[in-house]
Design an enzyme around this catalytic site. Structure first.
Site, mmCIF file in Angstrom:
data_model
loop_
_atom_site.group_PDB
_atom_site.id
_atom_site.type_symbol
_atom_site.label_atom_id
_atom_site.label_comp_id
_atom_site.label_asym_id
_atom_site.label_seq_id
_atom_site.Cartn_x
_atom_site.Cartn_y
_atom_site.Cartn_z
ATOM 1 N N ASP A 72 0.837 -1.205 0.000
ATOM 2 C CA ASP A 72 0.000 0.000 0.000
ATOM 3 C C ASP A 72 0.872 1.256 0.000
ATOM 4 O OD1 ASP A 72 0.849 -0.775 2.619
ATOM 5 O OD2 ASP A 72 -0.598 0.595 3.503
ATOM 6 N N ASP A 102 8.471 4.299 -1.351
ATOM 7 C CA ASP A 102 7.792 3.747 -0.166
ATOM 8 C C ASP A 102 6.503 3.057 -0.593
ATOM 9 O OD1 ASP A 102 7.114 3.171 2.415
ATOM 10 O OD2 ASP A 102 6.437 5.186 2.905
ATOM 11 N N GLU A 134 0.072 -1.317 5.665
ATOM 12 C CA GLU A 134 1.145 -0.866 6.558
ATOM 13 C C GLU A 134 0.981 0.612 6.891
ATOM 14 O OE1 GLU A 134 5.035 0.792 7.817
ATOM 15 O OE2 GLU A 134 3.882 1.329 6.044
ATOM 16 N N GLU A 159 12.037 -1.232 3.541
ATOM 17 C CA GLU A 159 11.628 0.184 3.646
ATOM 18 C C GLU A 159 12.816 1.071 3.267
ATOM 19 O OE1 GLU A 159 8.788 1.607 4.395
ATOM 20 O OE2 GLU A 159 7.603 0.178 5.588
ATOM 21 N N HIS A 346 6.100 9.689 1.497
ATOM 22 C CA HIS A 346 4.952 10.489 1.965
ATOM 23 C C HIS A 346 5.057 11.942 1.487
ATOM 24 C CE1 HIS A 346 4.240 7.524 5.589
ATOM 25 N NE2 HIS A 346 4.698 6.925 4.506
HETATM 26 ZN ZN LIG Z 1 6.805 2.261 4.008
#
Ligand SMILES: [Zn+2]
Length: 373
Positions: A72, A102, A134, A159, A346
């Site tokens: 996700d 990510d 996640e 990650e 993000h």
């Molecule tokens: Zn991540």
């Protein structure tokens, strides 16, 4: 592979307007892994329609290596993107797209690295694990831990750490505290029970607890070496001349490895209950989400030693949380290490630097050779 992964929306979010199924991403990974000889198991996450985990296994045996990632992404703000978030765009030696760093990009590189192992018999299995949710509930990893599956010996979560081995992170707790009393005219305090004044006292207790925890717990591996507690938002009352009947506080707590979340909650409750009863306020205290436990793998662990040797970098700590605590619960020696930088995660114009690609494939091949061949 990367452009196809980026093209399929797989946002997870507590907000239903944003939330997507991750099943199409998982099916695509399974489609690529099957011809390499992987046995695919697609496991629905209980109670979450459209959310699935993938356990893809090459070879057999009870040991072996898990390369793990989440399928996700976070939501995006397309007005702040220079390119389409769902179209992989190469520019300035970077691959732009939502999930490049990510971390859907990780799967393309892990599969590329696995090709070599697919052509020979493995001493220990290689498992590619792809999880759901996640970025929101962590329920994908939680479901695997509850099911006790998959079992293996080692796990690397890819990650974005710019390939630096990471063996610890703090936990995340977000908690909600509500006091309810009785409203009344402000001219006579005996007419009511003031929830706002109770909350004022509770906040002082929380800050005193924070000072105690910070005195007692310290870890020099972290940029912020102590556990944090942040009073994040408060709502209470409606009028200066009315006794406040209800007050709600939300706060965030980031425990260091070694601090137990259930114990912390109990300590908080034990401190707040007496003041609530003295003030005759009803007290509600519960987590806003289940939380992420803190994570630490020993500096002496074999996986840590191997990854330090392969990368020439000492294993360190990060400020973000991962699914590592649940993989640890499965008995896996776990480390976080993957391509791309968390600085681009993000963010609008998320990208993976092209210079990360070859070193990642090489490193994952070396890990597979070490632990599986
Ligand atoms: Zn991540």
């Amino acid at each position: 592979m990367m452009s196809q992964l980026v093209a399929i929306p797989s946002i997870s979010s507590a907000s239903p307007d944003w939330d997507h199924s991750n099943e199409a991403v998982v099916r695509l990974l399974a489609e690529w892994l099957e011809p390499l000889g992987f046995r695919n198991e697609i496991l629905p996450v209980p109670g979450m329609p459209g959310k699935v985990n993938l356990v893809a296994t090459l070879g057999t045996g009870s040991g072996g290596l898990v390369l793990s990632g989440h399928t996700d992404t976070v939501p995006y703000d397309d007005k702040r993107w220079q390119s389409d978030p769902f179209t992989l765009t190469e520019k300035d030696n970077r691959l732009y797209g939502l999930g490049t760093c990510d971390m859907k990009g990780f799967f393309a590189l892990a599969i590329e690295a696995a090709r070599e192992a697919a052509q020979q018999p493995l001493k220990q299995p290689l498992i590619i694990l792809a999880t759901a949710d996640e970025e929101s509930s962590m329920n994908g990893a939680r479901a695997l831990a509850e099911a006790g599956y998959p079992k293996a010996r080692y796990a690397v979560i890819g990650e974005p750490t710019t390939l630096k081995p990471i063996r610890m992170h703090k936990g995340i707790m977000m908690e909600r505290l509500v006091f309810e009393g009785q409203s009344g005219h402000s001219s006579d305090p005996s007419l009511g029970r003031n929830a706002l004044e109770g909350m004022n006292e509770a906040m002082n207790e929380l800050l005193a607890l924070r000072a105690q925890w910070q005195e007692k717990h310290r870890n020099p591996h972290f940029a912020v070496q102590y556990p944090t507690l942040n009073l994040g938002c408060i709502h209470g009352g409606d009028n200066p001349n009315r006794i406040c009947a209800r007050c709600e506080l939300h706060f965030d707590l980031r425990p260091l490895p070694g601090m137990d979340m259930a114990e912390l909650r109990q300590t908080i409750l034990t401190r707040l209950q007496p003041l609530a009863s003295r003030r005759e306020l009803s007290l509600e205290f519960q987590p806003l989400f289940d939380g992420v436990p803190p994570f630490e793998t020993s500096a002496e662990a074999e996986l840590v030693k191997v990854c330090e040797k392969l990368t020439g970098q000492q294993a360190d700590a990060v400020a973000f949380a991962t699914e590592a605590p649940w993989l640890q619960q499965l008995g896996l020696e776990t480390l976080v290490m993957g391509p791309g930088s968390i600085d681009q995660a993000h963010q609008p114009d998320e990208y993976l630097d092209l210079s990360q690609i070859d070193p990642t494939i090489t490193l994952f091949k070396q890990l597979i050779r070490h632990f599986c061949l």
